[in-house]
Design a protein around this motif. Structure first.
Motif, PDB file in Angstrom:
ATOM      1  N   ALA A  79      44.400 -48.183  -7.443  1.00 59.70           N
ATOM      2  CA  ALA A  79      43.284 -47.364  -7.909  1.00 59.70           C
ATOM      3  C   ALA A  79      42.922 -46.282  -6.895  1.00 59.70           C
ATOM      4  O   ALA A  79      42.410 -45.219  -7.271  1.00 59.70           O
ATOM      5  CB  ALA A  79      42.071 -48.241  -8.196  1.00 59.70           C
ATOM      6  N   ASP A  80      43.183 -46.549  -5.624  1.00 60.60           N
ATOM      7  CA  ASP A  80      42.906 -45.551  -4.587  1.00 60.60           C
ATOM      8  C   ASP A  80      43.774 -44.312  -4.779  1.00 60.60           C
ATOM      9  O   ASP A  80      43.357 -43.203  -4.454  1.00 60.60           O
ATOM     10  CB  ASP A  80      43.136 -46.167  -3.206  1.00 60.60           C
ATOM     11  CG  ASP A  80      42.863 -45.196  -2.082  1.00 60.60           C
ATOM     12  OD1 ASP A  80      41.678 -44.954  -1.783  1.00 60.60           O
ATOM     13  OD2 ASP A  80      43.835 -44.663  -1.507  1.00 60.60           O
ATOM     14  N   GLY A  81      44.960 -44.516  -5.301  1.00 61.24           N
ATOM     15  CA  GLY A  81      45.824 -43.385  -5.624  1.00 61.24           C
ATOM     16  C   GLY A  81      46.212 -42.521  -4.445  1.00 61.24           C
ATOM     17  O   GLY A  81      46.381 -41.301  -4.594  1.00 61.24           O
ATOM     18  N   GLY A  82      46.345 -43.123  -3.264  1.00 61.51           N
ATOM     19  CA  GLY A  82      46.774 -42.360  -2.106  1.00 61.51           C
ATOM     20  C   GLY A  82      45.677 -41.579  -1.413  1.00 61.51           C
ATOM     21  O   GLY A  82      45.954 -40.786  -0.502  1.00 61.51           O
ATOM     22  N   ARG A  83      44.420 -41.798  -1.812  1.00 62.23           N
ATOM     23  CA  ARG A  83      43.318 -41.058  -1.183  1.00 62.23           C
ATOM     24  C   ARG A  83      42.958 -41.605   0.190  1.00 62.23           C
ATOM     25  O   ARG A  83      42.204 -40.986   0.930  1.00 62.23           O
ATOM     26  CB  ARG A  83      42.089 -41.093  -2.099  1.00 62.23           C
ATOM     27  CG  ARG A  83      42.265 -40.305  -3.395  1.00 62.23           C
ATOM     28  CD  ARG A  83      41.072 -40.473  -4.326  1.00 62.23           C
ATOM     29  NE  ARG A  83      40.986 -41.836  -4.861  1.00 62.23           N
ATOM     30  CZ  ARG A  83      40.020 -42.246  -5.676  1.00 62.23           C
ATOM     31  NH1 ARG A  83      39.042 -41.414  -6.033  1.00 62.23           N
ATOM     32  NH2 ARG A  83      40.018 -43.490  -6.137  1.00 62.23           N
ATOM     33  N   MET A  84      43.461 -42.796   0.519  1.00 59.32           N
ATOM     34  CA  MET A  84      43.209 -43.430   1.822  1.00 59.32           C
ATOM     35  C   MET A  84      41.735 -43.739   2.015  1.00 59.32           C
ATOM     36  O   MET A  84      41.180 -43.633   3.113  1.00 59.32           O
ATOM     37  CB  MET A  84      43.718 -42.546   2.969  1.00 59.32           C
ATOM     38  CG  MET A  84      45.170 -42.166   2.862  1.00 59.32           C
ATOM     39  SD  MET A  84      46.267 -43.602   2.972  1.00 59.32           S
ATOM     40  CE  MET A  84      46.111 -43.978   4.711  1.00 59.32           C
ATOM     41  N   GLY A  85      41.086 -44.161   0.927  1.00 60.91           N
ATOM     42  CA  GLY A  85      39.683 -44.540   1.005  1.00 60.91           C
ATOM     43  C   GLY A  85      39.519 -46.026   1.222  1.00 60.91           C
ATOM     44  O   GLY A  85      40.493 -46.783   1.304  1.00 60.91           O
ATOM     45  N   SER A  86      38.270 -46.471   1.307  1.00 57.93           N
ATOM     46  CA  SER A  86      37.978 -47.892   1.473  1.00 57.93           C
ATOM     47  C   SER A  86      38.283 -48.657   0.198  1.00 57.93           C
ATOM     48  O   SER A  86      38.349 -48.073  -0.895  1.00 57.93           O
ATOM     49  CB  SER A  86      36.509 -48.077   1.848  1.00 57.93           C
ATOM     50  OG  SER A  86      36.237 -47.507   3.112  1.00 57.93           O
ATOM     51  N   PRO A  87      38.484 -49.982   0.305  1.00 54.45           N
ATOM     52  CA  PRO A  87      38.803 -50.791  -0.870  1.00 54.45           C
ATOM     53  C   PRO A  87      37.731 -50.724  -1.957  1.00 54.45           C
ATOM     54  O   PRO A  87      36.537 -50.616  -1.672  1.00 54.45           O
ATOM     55  CB  PRO A  87      38.917 -52.199  -0.292  1.00 54.45           C
ATOM     56  CG  PRO A  87      39.297 -51.989   1.133  1.00 54.45           C
ATOM     57  CD  PRO A  87      38.570 -50.755   1.557  1.00 54.45           C
ATOM     58  N   ILE A  88      38.188 -50.819  -3.181  1.00 51.37           N
ATOM     59  CA  ILE A  88      37.316 -50.803  -4.354  1.00 51.37           C
ATOM     60  C   ILE A  88      37.443 -52.169  -5.022  1.00 51.37           C
ATOM     61  O   ILE A  88      38.561 -52.627  -5.271  1.00 51.37           O
ATOM     62  CB  ILE A  88      37.751 -49.719  -5.357  1.00 51.37           C
ATOM     63  CG1 ILE A  88      37.935 -48.371  -4.660  1.00 51.37           C
ATOM     64  CG2 ILE A  88      36.765 -49.610  -6.508  1.00 51.37           C
ATOM     65  CD1 ILE A  88      38.819 -47.408  -5.423  1.00 51.37           C
ATOM     66  N   GLY A  89      36.332 -52.831  -5.310  1.00 52.29           N
ATOM     67  CA  GLY A  89      36.467 -54.126  -5.964  1.00 52.29           C
ATOM     68  C   GLY A  89      35.222 -54.962  -5.927  1.00 52.29           C
ATOM     69  O   GLY A  89      34.111 -54.439  -6.024  1.00 52.29           O
ATOM     70  N   GLY A  90      35.420 -56.278  -5.762  1.00 51.30           N
ATOM     71  CA  GLY A  90      34.322 -57.223  -5.922  1.00 51.30           C
ATOM     72  C   GLY A  90      33.994 -57.998  -4.666  1.00 51.30           C
ATOM     73  O   GLY A  90      34.756 -58.006  -3.692  1.00 51.30           O
ATOM     74  N   GLU A  91      32.857 -58.646  -4.717  1.00 52.42           N
ATOM     75  CA  GLU A  91      32.414 -59.551  -3.658  1.00 52.42           C
ATOM     76  C   GLU A  91      31.666 -60.701  -4.317  1.00 52.42           C
ATOM     77  O   GLU A  91      30.861 -60.485  -5.228  1.00 52.42           O
ATOM     78  CB  GLU A  91      31.495 -58.826  -2.675  1.00 52.42           C
ATOM     79  CG  GLU A  91      30.939 -59.714  -1.574  1.00 52.42           C
ATOM     80  CD  GLU A  91      30.040 -58.959  -0.608  1.00 52.42           C
ATOM     81  OE1 GLU A  91      29.246 -59.623   0.092  1.00 52.42           O
ATOM     82  OE2 GLU A  91      30.105 -57.713  -0.567  1.00 52.42           O
ATOM     83  N   LEU A  92      31.952 -61.915  -3.892  1.00 49.96           N
ATOM     84  CA  LEU A  92      31.269 -63.095  -4.412  1.00 49.96           C
ATOM     85  C   LEU A  92      30.460 -63.726  -3.286  1.00 49.96           C
ATOM     86  O   LEU A  92      30.999 -64.017  -2.214  1.00 49.96           O
ATOM     87  CB  LEU A  92      32.276 -64.109  -4.956  1.00 49.96           C
ATOM     88  CG  LEU A  92      31.688 -65.418  -5.491  1.00 49.96           C
ATOM     89  CD1 LEU A  92      30.837 -65.162  -6.731  1.00 49.96           C
ATOM     90  CD2 LEU A  92      32.796 -66.421  -5.808  1.00 49.96           C
ATOM     91  N   VAL A  93      29.169 -63.929  -3.529  1.00 44.14           N
ATOM     92  CA  VAL A  93      28.281 -64.586  -2.579  1.00 44.14           C
ATOM     93  C   VAL A  93      27.695 -65.819  -3.251  1.00 44.14           C
ATOM     94  O   VAL A  93      27.131 -65.717  -4.347  1.00 44.14           O
ATOM     95  CB  VAL A  93      27.140 -63.653  -2.121  1.00 44.14           C
ATOM     96  CG1 VAL A  93      26.257 -64.354  -1.086  1.00 44.14           C
ATOM     97  CG2 VAL A  93      27.698 -62.351  -1.559  1.00 44.14           C
TER      98      VAL A  93
END
Length: 338
Positions: free
Chosen positions: A256-270
């Protein structure tokens, strides 16, 4: 000078100003800045103010939505779900925390799923925030596919941290937060910036060969800690904070980042657990047993996880922090026309 001395308030003011300058809405800027200041305050340079460069890059590359408005839903009595709408994860967690605490106290256990958010920070700020309410906490998040499984050399997992927090009345909580990779990716990046080699067991180059060159590891694959054990835990984190809550795996995040070299995109469970719900009148006695265990660890000279962070925190609260001069200059340059 090789470093710049700053008070924590000065660091916080600088972080907020730069985050707003790159376009973050004020509530996002404040929440994101606080995690960076906390990392620097606690001696965690790889998750400290250096991450301001990381966050600014994610905004500039269009990875993070700078003014996203988190959407809170309650899919089940003991569950909270916060859709981050593509923004950084700090504000969605902050908005969902009160409901998580309320549900944990009502049901004895509750879970908060933060989805569709951009992650770049450590998890211990979240579990500390939960333990501040007298609750036990667990947290998990995948990242980008940077880490090879044990026995392989091609990335499948993220750094996939696991964090745990246990409240200690009248004392700092017992907290651990560690990546299931051999080291945090930010630590490798700091070695790259400093021109320092990394240990050979940290990762592989793009051809699958062990290497001590930090840039080659960043372009290749990191290793899990503890061989197959770390690899299994990394897979667990992928499942718990990815498919289970309706979000992406680390491989999907990287795509999904598509080579933009950004931070991870997604989920977090607490996950939050209420000791009073389990123990009732037996709470004090069982917490005393926990303290006896901690005493038996420290009594033989062993260190409790997070002890170094708390020691660094006490020092920085008193004396401020020192930021590498080049990093300070890079931060000052954010948003400049030069």
């Amino acid at each position: 000078m090789n470093s710049v001395s700053m008070t924590l308030d000065e660091l916080r003011t600088l972080a907020r100003a730069k985050l707003r300058l790159v376009g973050l809405a004020p509530d996002h800027a404040d929440a994101v800045a606080e995690t960076m200041v906390a990392g620097e305050r606690d001696g965690c340079a790889s998750h400290g103010i250096y991450r301001l460069l990381v966050a600014a890059n994610s905004v500039a590359k269009g990875v993070a939505v700078p003014d996203a408005v988190p959407d809170i839903t309650e899919p089940a009595p003991a569950l909270v779900k916060v859709d981050g709408r593509g923004g950084f994860a700090q504000l969605p967690f902050e908005r969902g925390l009160p409901l998580l605490v309320e549900k944990a106290r009502r049901h004895g256990i509750a879970a908060l799923a933060v989805t569709n958010s951009v992650h770049f920070a450590a998890l211990w700020p979240e579990v500390e925030a939960v333990t501040a309410h007298g609750l036990v906490a667990l947290a998990f998040t995948p990242s980008h596919a940077w880490v090879a499984p044990a026995g392989g050399t091609k990335p499948v997992f993220g750094t996939n941290p696991i964090a745990f927090g246990w409240p200690r009345p009248g004392r700092d909580p017992f907290v651990f937060d560690f990546a299931t990779s051999a080291v945090a990716r930010g630590e490798i990046e700091l070695h790259r910036r400093a021109g320092k080699p990394v240990p050979e067991d940290w990762g592989y180059d793009a051809a699958g060969n062990p290497t001590t060159d930090a840039a080659s590891v960043l372009d290749g694959a990191m290793r899990t800690f503890g061989g197959h054990k770390g690899s299994a835990l990394a897979a667990m984190v992928e499942l718990l904070a990815g498919p289970l809550i309706g979000d992406m795996t680390s491989a999907e995040s990287l795509a999904a980042d598509g080579g933009r070299m950004g931070s991870p995109i997604g989920g977090e469970l607490v996950i939050a657990l209420d000791p009073a719900g389990f123990l009732g009148a037996g709470l004090a006695g069982r917490f005393a047993a926990a303290e006896a265990m901690f005493d038996s660890i420290e009594g033989q000279g062993a260190r409790l996880p997070s002890a170094r962070r708390y020691a660094a925190r006490a020092t920085s609260l008193r004396d401020g922090v020192r930021i590498p001069a080049q990093l300070h200059a890079d931060i000052l340059a954010i948003g400049s026309n030069g």
